[in-house]
Structure formats: structure tokens, C-alpha cells
Write an enzyme that holds these catalytic residues in place. Structure first.
Site, mmCIF file in Angstrom:
data_model
loop_
_atom_site.group_PDB
_atom_site.id
_atom_site.type_symbol
_atom_site.label_atom_id
_atom_site.label_comp_id
_atom_site.label_asym_id
_atom_site.label_seq_id
_atom_site.Cartn_x
_atom_site.Cartn_y
_atom_site.Cartn_z
ATOM 1 N N THR A 56 0.963 -1.338 -0.101
ATOM 2 C CA THR A 56 -0.008 0.106 0.087
ATOM 3 C C THR A 56 0.808 1.314 -0.046
ATOM 4 O OG1 THR A 56 -1.890 -1.150 1.221
ATOM 5 C CG2 THR A 56 -1.683 1.172 1.311
ATOM 6 N N TYR A 69 -7.173 1.410 -4.715
ATOM 7 C CA TYR A 69 -6.012 1.674 -5.192
ATOM 8 C C TYR A 69 -5.394 0.073 -5.672
ATOM 9 C CZ TYR A 69 -4.427 -0.297 -0.628
ATOM 10 O OH TYR A 69 -4.368 -1.261 0.511
ATOM 11 N N THR A 135 1.053 -4.139 4.602
ATOM 12 C CA THR A 135 1.024 -4.234 5.866
ATOM 13 C C THR A 135 0.247 -5.763 6.149
ATOM 14 O OG1 THR A 135 -1.206 -3.232 5.828
ATOM 15 C CG2 THR A 135 0.788 -1.867 6.540
ATOM 16 N N ASP A 136 -0.070 -6.351 5.276
ATOM 17 C CA ASP A 136 -1.135 -7.614 5.336
ATOM 18 C C ASP A 136 -0.038 -8.659 5.990
ATOM 19 O OD1 ASP A 136 -3.519 -6.298 4.654
ATOM 20 O OD2 ASP A 136 -3.571 -7.310 2.658
ATOM 21 N N LYS A 208 -0.712 -6.824 13.158
ATOM 22 C CA LYS A 208 -1.649 -5.995 12.660
ATOM 23 C C LYS A 208 -3.003 -6.331 13.403
ATOM 24 C CE LYS A 208 -3.719 -4.312 8.216
ATOM 25 N NZ LYS A 208 -3.788 -4.489 6.719
ATOM 26 N N GLU A 327 -5.596 -27.683 29.053
ATOM 27 C CA GLU A 327 -6.988 -28.856 28.495
ATOM 28 C C GLU A 327 -6.462 -29.860 27.622
ATOM 29 O OE1 GLU A 327 -10.746 -26.311 28.232
ATOM 30 O OE2 GLU A 327 -9.291 -24.693 27.516
#
Length: 372
Positions: A56, A69, A135-136, A208, A327
Site C-alpha cells: 500500500t 488503489y 501491511t497484510d 496487525k 486442557e
């Protein structure tokens, strides 16, 4: 000073948006372009190599929607030139390693980045590296590099939540501060870092947390390692020497296949059995709560472990630790727990461990706990 610089960043974003839209700048995904440091940079400044991968931060507006975009459309040199005053921080060089949205990040680009960064430092081509990235999957790339690079020199990943052509683009400010951190003497010996929105995060802890907010990166189980603004870099934690837990890249361009299986209500073992059938070398459970799953799913994971597949229990929750034998009887089942690592980072570490011949549950668990 801060307000003045941010005003300059905003003005630069407007200018750059117009330039990018008119010029239609674009690069092929496998194109590598380099440029020398600006002639105006004083000789005494540290040398910072900017490696661009797209994302981005290099996005260009598209008419299909008001906020649409196309990621990775703007080149590394143009990104640097759009940031006023950045040439006063360091002697910069730029290289275009890839031009992709980070949803398309892959082993080939990871290997290219790791090898190029290691070469830069081994040949003393630069004192620090900044990587522009979407950023993903930025946190996964940062964590991968942190586990394979052998250096105490700063490596900083930076991105943005708004494209370069947005009226309020955050890329110029983020890139300025990423270079500022990389050029700081206090940044040595801290491993790979993530810098966005005035905050410095560690590669292991950063994640993120929001789909659109500029304040998306956070450290849920702790806090940032520091803060940065145009006038200062402030670290909150002491530097540490890089540990010996670094892994060798396998030959070729691919890491072993490791699947992430997402737990949910009414879960059966189909996803897990499919991963086994598809010859996965490892399976990471994005479990409910503290890494748990239904009895059917746990039974399928036990079948996988008995076949020599590395099974790691992580959590889909977003914060907290996954501990052993709470557990689930991990000792009996042959499972590993991810501790603080989220599923995506647990997958990366599992891939590297398998690639380095570390596959027994005891060895894998020791590697997950190496920094704790």
C-alpha cells in the site's frame, strides 16, 4: 518541528499523488532497480539501503471506488523522493526487490530479501536496511527475516495504511521515521523491527490489529520497544545481542508446506485430514481459547502427529499465551504449543525448523521457547 514536518509530508503526498497518476509508474513483480544515494547527502551520515517490495505504501489510486488503489505501483526511488528532509538522515540507496501487494508475498521474495540483506551487510554496502512492505503480511516477513539474518545491524520494515496517492497518505511520514530509526546508533543489536505511526515494534511481537486504521500495528502481550517522531528516537528496552537461534535457508526457493487450520464451533477433522492428504509437513492449529479444538479435530491432529507431521497449537484469540498440558495433554499427543506466537508466525517458525531438520516435538518446543 513535528507539526511542520507533518505538514510537509502531507504536501509531498499531494504532489506525489499527482505525479504518480500522470506518469503511471509501474514495475514488474520480479524487477530489480537500484539507484545511488542522493548527491546532497553529507558524507558523514550512515548509509541506509531502502529495499522496496510494493504494498500500500507504493499504492496508486484506481477509479473503481473512492478508496480503491493498486498496491506496488510506485517505485522505490519515487517513494524516497516524496519524503522531504529524508536525505538529511542518511545516505540512501534504493532497490526494487518486488512490486506486489503483500497478500501475494511468497517464499521466493522472502529468500531474495534475506540473501540480499545478508550480502549488503557482509560486503559492508550499508549500515542499515529499510524494507517498504504491504501491511497484510508485514509481520510474517519481519519474523522470517529476524530468524534467518545474522547481523546486529538495524533492519526496519515499514508500510502504510493509505496509498501514496491518498490525500492523507501516511507513507511519507512512516518512511521518514523508519529511516530515522535505522540510522540511529541505538538501533543496533535489536533484531528486525517494524516502524509505523510513530511506534517501534519488535518482529516477534508486532501484529496487525485493524483493517484500516493507521494505528494498526500493536504488541498485544507487551508493548512497543520504542517510539519515534521526526525529532527523536526513544527506545524503552535495552538492546540485546542477536542469539544463536538463526536458521539456514534451504536450497531452492521454497519452505516446507505447513498448513494453518482454523478452529470453530462444530469442527470436524476434515481440514486436518486434507492437510495430511496434501502432504503437509506441519500443521498449525489456530485454536479457540488457549489453542483448543473439538475432540474430532484433536483426534485428527493426533493422527497427524503419529505420522511425523509437526503439530503446533496456537490461538485465534489475538493475545495471550498458549501453554502446555492445560486442557490438552500435549505430552501424550505429541503436540507443540506456540506460546506467544500467533498462528501466522507459528507457521513461519515451523517451516524454518522443518527445513533445518528440527522435527521432534521436544526440539520444536525448545525452539518456540528460545527467547523466553
Amino acid at each position: 518541528m513535528r507539526n511542520t514536518l507533518h505538514a510537509k509530508y502531507l504536501a509531498a503526498a499531494f504532489v506525489f499523488a499527482a505525479t504518480a497518476l500522470l506518469s503511471g509508474i509501474a514495475f514488474a513483480a520480479d524487477e530489480t532497480v537500484s539507484a545511488a544515494a542522493p548527491a546532497t547527502a553529507p558524507v558523514g551520515l550512515p548509509r541506509v539501503a531502502v529495499l522496496a517490495t510494493g504494498g500500500t505504501i507504493a499504492g496508486q489510486a484506481d477509479a473503481r471506488a473512492a478508496n480503491a488503489y493498486n498496491a506496488g505501483a510506485v517505485g522505490a526511488q519515487q517513494l524516497v523522493q516524496a519524503v522531504p528532509g529524508i536525505e538529511k538522515l542518511a545516505r540512501l540507496s534504493t532497490e526494487q526487490v518486488a512490486s506486489i501487494g503483500s497478500q501475494d508475498m511468497n517464499d521466493k521474495v522472502w529468500f531474495a530479501l534475506a540473501r540480499r540483506i545478508q550480502t549488503i551487510f557482509d560486503r559492508n554496502e550499508a549500515d542499515a536496511v529499510v524494507i517498504t512492505h504491504g501491511t497484510d503480511t508485514l509481520e510474517e516477513t519481519a519474523f522470517f527475516l529476524d530468524n534467518v539474518l545474522r547481523t546486529d545491524k538495524p533492519v526496519v520494515l515499514v508500510g502504510s495504511m493509505r496509498p501514496s496517492t491518498a490525500t492523507s497518505a501516511d507513507g511519507p511520514s512512516n518512511l521518514y521515521e523508519a529511516v530515522e530509526v535505522a540510522a540511529s546508533p541505538a538501533a543496533r543489536g535489536r533484531g528486525v523491527m517494524v516502524v509505523l505511526n510513530d511506534t517501534i515494534q519488535s518482529a516477534r511481537a508486532a501484529t496487525k490489529t485493524n483493517t484500516t486504521s493507521v494505528q494498526t500495528f500493536a504488541t498485544p502481550n507487551g508493548g512497543p520497544v520504542g517510539y519515534v517522531d521526526p525529532a527523536s528516537v526513544r527506545f524503552l528496552t535495552p538492546a540485546f545481542q542477536p542469539d544463536n537461534h538463526k536458521y539456514v535457508l534451504p536450497s531452492g526457493e521454497q519452505l516446507p508446506r505447513v498448513e494453518i487450520v482454523y478452529a470453530h464451533a462444530n469442527m470436524d477433522g476434515v481440514q486436518i485430514d486434507n492437510a495430511i492428504a496434501n502432504k503437509a509437513k506441519g500443521i498449525v492449529l489456530a485454536g479457540v481459547g488457549d489453542g483448543n479444538a473439538s475432540k474430532s479435530a484433536l483426534a485428527a491432529l493426533q493422527r497427524a502427529a503419529k505420522q511425523g507431521i509437526v503439530v503446533v497449537r496456537a490461538s485465534r484469540v489475538g493475545s495471550g499465551f498458549v501453554n502446555r498440558n492445560v486442557e490438552v495433554n500435549d505430552d501424550t499427543s505429541g503436540f507443540v504449543v506456540s506460546l506467544d506466537l500467533n498462528p501466522q508466525k507459528a507457521r513461519v517458525l515451523t517451516q524454518l525448523l522443518i527445513a533445518n531438520g528440527i522435527t521432534s516435538p521436544a526440539q520444536v518446543q525448545k525452539a518456540f521457547a528460545a527467547t523466553w
